[in-house]
Design an enzyme around this catalytic site. Structure first.
Site, PDB file in Angstrom:
ATOM      1  N   TRP A 184       0.862  -1.187   0.000  1.00 52.17           N
ATOM      2  CA  TRP A 184       0.000   0.000   0.000  1.00 52.17           C
ATOM      3  C   TRP A 184       0.896   1.233   0.000  1.00 52.17           C
ATOM      4  CZ3 TRP A 184      -0.263   3.890   3.830  1.00 52.17           C
ATOM      5  CH2 TRP A 184      -1.155   4.927   3.503  1.00 52.17           C
ATOM      6  N   GLU A 225      -3.034  -2.995  -2.409  1.00 51.89           N
ATOM      7  CA  GLU A 225      -4.166  -2.404  -1.682  1.00 51.89           C
ATOM      8  C   GLU A 225      -4.442  -0.980  -2.167  1.00 51.89           C
ATOM      9  OE1 GLU A 225      -3.355  -2.054   2.496  1.00 51.89           O
ATOM     10  OE2 GLU A 225      -5.347  -1.296   2.983  1.00 51.89           O
ATOM     11  N   LYS A 227      -7.143   2.513  -2.518  1.00 56.44           N
ATOM     12  CA  LYS A 227      -7.810   3.375  -1.549  1.00 56.44           C
ATOM     13  C   LYS A 227      -8.577   4.466  -2.285  1.00 56.44           C
ATOM     14  CE  LYS A 227      -6.512   5.613   2.744  1.00 56.44           C
ATOM     15  NZ  LYS A 227      -5.584   5.645   3.838  1.00 56.44           N
ATOM     16  N   ASP A 258      -9.602  -3.290   1.646  1.00 51.94           N
ATOM     17  CA  ASP A 258      -9.680  -2.745   3.007  1.00 51.94           C
ATOM     18  C   ASP A 258     -11.081  -2.168   3.158  1.00 51.94           C
ATOM     19  OD1 ASP A 258      -9.637  -0.734   5.125  1.00 51.94           O
ATOM     20  OD2 ASP A 258      -7.464  -0.940   5.155  1.00 51.94           O
ATOM     21  N   HIS A 261     -11.661   1.561   2.711  1.00 50.15           N
ATOM     22  CA  HIS A 261     -11.075   2.259   1.565  1.00 50.15           C
ATOM     23  C   HIS A 261     -12.030   2.495   0.405  1.00 50.15           C
ATOM     24  CE1 HIS A 261      -6.606   1.442   2.716  1.00 50.15           C
ATOM     25  NE2 HIS A 261      -7.312   2.014   3.674  1.00 50.15           N
ATOM     26  N   HIS A 285      -8.533  -6.475   4.554  1.00 52.62           N
ATOM     27  CA  HIS A 285      -8.246  -5.703   5.755  1.00 52.62           C
ATOM     28  C   HIS A 285      -9.604  -5.379   6.367  1.00 52.62           C
ATOM     29  CE1 HIS A 285      -3.904  -4.091   5.064  1.00 52.62           C
ATOM     30  NE2 HIS A 285      -3.964  -5.396   5.200  1.00 52.62           N
ATOM     31  N   ASP A 293     -12.026   6.713   6.411  1.00 56.63           N
ATOM     32  CA  ASP A 293     -11.158   5.569   6.727  1.00 56.63           C
ATOM     33  C   ASP A 293     -10.568   5.737   8.121  1.00 56.63           C
ATOM     34  OD1 ASP A 293      -9.480   3.360   6.423  1.00 56.63           O
ATOM     35  OD2 ASP A 293      -7.903   4.550   5.512  1.00 56.63           O
ATOM     36  N   ASP A 295     -10.367   3.687  10.672  1.00 62.00           N
ATOM     37  CA  ASP A 295      -9.710   2.530  11.286  1.00 62.00           C
ATOM     38  C   ASP A 295     -10.119   2.298  12.739  1.00 62.00           C
ATOM     39  OD1 ASP A 295      -7.806   1.465   9.143  1.00 62.00           O
ATOM     40  OD2 ASP A 295      -7.301   3.584   9.138  1.00 62.00           O
ATOM     41  N   ASP A 325      -7.277  -4.438   9.998  1.00 59.55           N
ATOM     42  CA  ASP A 325      -6.540  -3.174   9.947  1.00 59.55           C
ATOM     43  C   ASP A 325      -7.319  -2.117  10.723  1.00 59.55           C
ATOM     44  OD1 ASP A 325      -4.794  -1.200   9.386  1.00 59.55           O
ATOM     45  OD2 ASP A 325      -5.230  -1.041   7.240  1.00 59.55           O
TER      46      ASP A 325
HETATM   47  C1  LIG Z   1      -1.054   0.778   8.477  1.00 61.70           C
HETATM   48  C2  LIG Z   1      -1.968   1.029   7.316  1.00 61.70           C
HETATM   49  O1  LIG Z   1      -3.264   1.149   7.712  1.00 61.70           O
HETATM   50  C3  LIG Z   1      -1.968  -0.014   6.323  1.00 61.70           C
HETATM   51  O2  LIG Z   1      -0.703  -0.355   5.977  1.00 61.70           O
HETATM   52  C4  LIG Z   1      -2.749   0.183   5.033  1.00 61.70           C
HETATM   53  O3  LIG Z   1      -3.240  -1.090   4.863  1.00 61.70           O
HETATM   54  C5  LIG Z   1      -3.883   1.143   5.006  1.00 61.70           C
HETATM   55  O4  LIG Z   1      -4.992   0.715   5.157  1.00 61.70           O
HETATM   56  C6  LIG Z   1      -3.701   2.583   4.787  1.00 61.70           C
HETATM   57  O5  LIG Z   1      -4.891   3.270   4.856  1.00 61.70           O
HETATM   58 MN   LIG Z   2      -5.435  -1.397   5.072  1.00 64.44          MN
END
Ligand SMILES: C[C@H](O)[C@H](O)[C@@H](O)C(=O)CO
Ligand SMILES: [Mn+2]
Length: 418
Positions: A184, A225, A227, A258, A261, A285, A293, A295, A325
């Site tokens: 990524w 990956e 986004k 992901d 994403h 992910h 995003d 997380d 993730d």
């Molecule tokens: C740490 C990151 O989240 C990861 O490497 C990557 O997968 C990502 O999702 C970036 O948005």
């Molecule tokens: Mn990711």
């Protein structure tokens, strides 16, 4: 096994058996599934190479909960704790910045030897490992990485990714199971670019160079990956989802989806069966985007449930590597790992507890009334009793019992740090 859990399981088992679901077989199947626990939840994505470098690349961690890991040994101890509370036998996902060495090296110098201690640990614990080149949080990543128009910068990142593939192949060989090397990059533009073609052509060509060396699929698989956008790259993301979908298909490598994403209203699980009739396989992910995003720690919400159900109902588990993730520093980081992984596994269990053949029959004969009625009724079936029993069977605490262990660990270990 405690009596109430066994009794509840016996009753639940009968209820599922009445609709043709064999819960013992389901639990056996669930126990074969590995999820990849991302190490970066343990230290707010800082790593051990340049821990004072700010997190860049459009991703961010909020919160300052005490006790984050600041050494590889601490991180492994936290992962050990988390894994002891997650039923099943799993993998750990490392980023390149998680070297375990006294050598002062840069990302274009990484070698398998810098990760030997992770392999020793994984062998001892019977774990698999996955890997990721780290193309962010570095002085050379501010103006693009693999798609940079500065040949020197681009060459640096190509070298890093090439070396990360060697590390991943070493993990796979040593641990005798496939290690996914997931690429990524954060490249993009804050504002509207004029030339959208050149960065993507440069990225394609750079990736082609990175992938020149061939490795045994049994040890290493490449994944890319994409986004939708990142902070600072709101108008244009070079490695967009469409770009990598095309790249993965034409290079016969894995596509990483992901869950954070895509546009928030998109159903990511719907993409699995759009890709897999053509593609080599998927890396997931599993994440929880809140408006963007973000997380957040994965929970058993509708999006996660759909991911598990789609994988199971369509028999996609053999072609899919399931990683997670998320990174949240507002709560205990070990608890975050446990909550996210247990929720991901619960989504798979829910999928497996459906009377799939009955539902498929109803669908194929046009009986959509039955399809809707049964899927709705399944929501109040005693899934929790099956999950608790599975936890007991796998010798991990059922219910919220695991939280006591995390609190104890926090008091004895985490609060002593920093
Ligand atoms: C740490 C990151 O989240 C990861 O490497 C990557 O997968 C990502 O999702 C970036 O948005
Ligand atoms: Mn990711």
């Amino acid at each position: 096994m405690t009596q109430p859990i066994e009794e509840a399981y016996t009753l639940a088992k009968q209820k599922y058996a009445a609709i043709g679901v064999d819960t013992d077989a389901v639990l056996d199947k669930l126990s074969q599934i590995k999820v990849s626990l991302q190490c970066w939840q343990g230290d707010d994505v800082l790593g051990f190479m340049f821990p004072d470098q700010a997190l860049t690349g459009g991703i961010s961690v909020s919160g300052n909960y005490p006790g984050k890991a600041t050494t590889p040994a601490q991180l492994r101890a936290d992962l050990d704790k988390a894994l002891s509370l997650i039923p099943g036998n799993h993998k750990v996902n490392l980023h390149a910045i998680y070297v375990d060495t006294d050598e002062k090296i840069d990302l274009d110098q990484i070698e398998p030897k810098h990760y030997e201690k992770w392999v020793e640990w994984a062998k001892e614990k019977g774990l698999g490992l996955d890997f990721n080149p780290t193309c962010f949080s570095h002085p050379k990543s501010t103006d693009g990485t693999l798609s940079s128009n500065d040949p020197e910068t681009q060459a640096f990142w190509i070298e890093h990714v090439k070396r990360s593939r060697k590390v991943a192949a070493y993990f796979g060989e040593e641990l005798n199971q496939t290690c996914v090397n997931n690429i990524w990059i954060p490249d993009g533009y804050k504002d509207n670019p004029i030339d959208k073609m050149s960065p993507r052509v440069r990225l394609r060509d750079a990736l082609d160079q990175c992938l020149e060396e061939k490795f045994d699929d049994a040890h290493m698989l490449d994944a890319v990956e994409g986004k939708l956008f990142g902070i600072g790259a709101e108008s244009f993301t070079t490695g967009s989802n469409d770009f990598y979908l095309s790249y993965a298909l034409t290079r016969d490598i894995l596509w990483t989806i992901d869950a954070g994403h895509f546009h928030p209203t998109e159903d990511v699980s719907d993409k699995f069966t759009a890709f897999l009739p053509f593609g080599k396989g998927l890396m997931l992910h599993v994440s929880r985007p809140i408006r963007w995003d973000s997380d957040h720690v994965v929970i058993l919400d509708e999006a996660t449930t759909r991911i598990g159900e789609t994988l199971v109902r369509n028999d996609l588990l053999d072609k899919t590597f399931i990683g997670m993730d998320f990174f949240d520093a507002t709560i205990n980081r070990v608890a975050a790992m446990v909550i996210g992984a247990r929720s991901t596994l619960k989504s798979l269990l829910l999928g497996m507890l459906s009377p799939i053949d009955t539902l498929k029959d109803a669908e194929s004969t046009g009986d959509f009334t039955t399809r809707l009625a049964v899927t709705e009724e399944m929501k109040s079936y005693p899934f929790g009793a099956i999950w608790d029993y599975y936890c007991q069977q796998q010798s991990v605490p059922a219910g919220t019992e695991w939280l006591k262990e995390v609190k104890d660990y926090e008091q004895k270990i985490l609060t002593e740090r920093n």
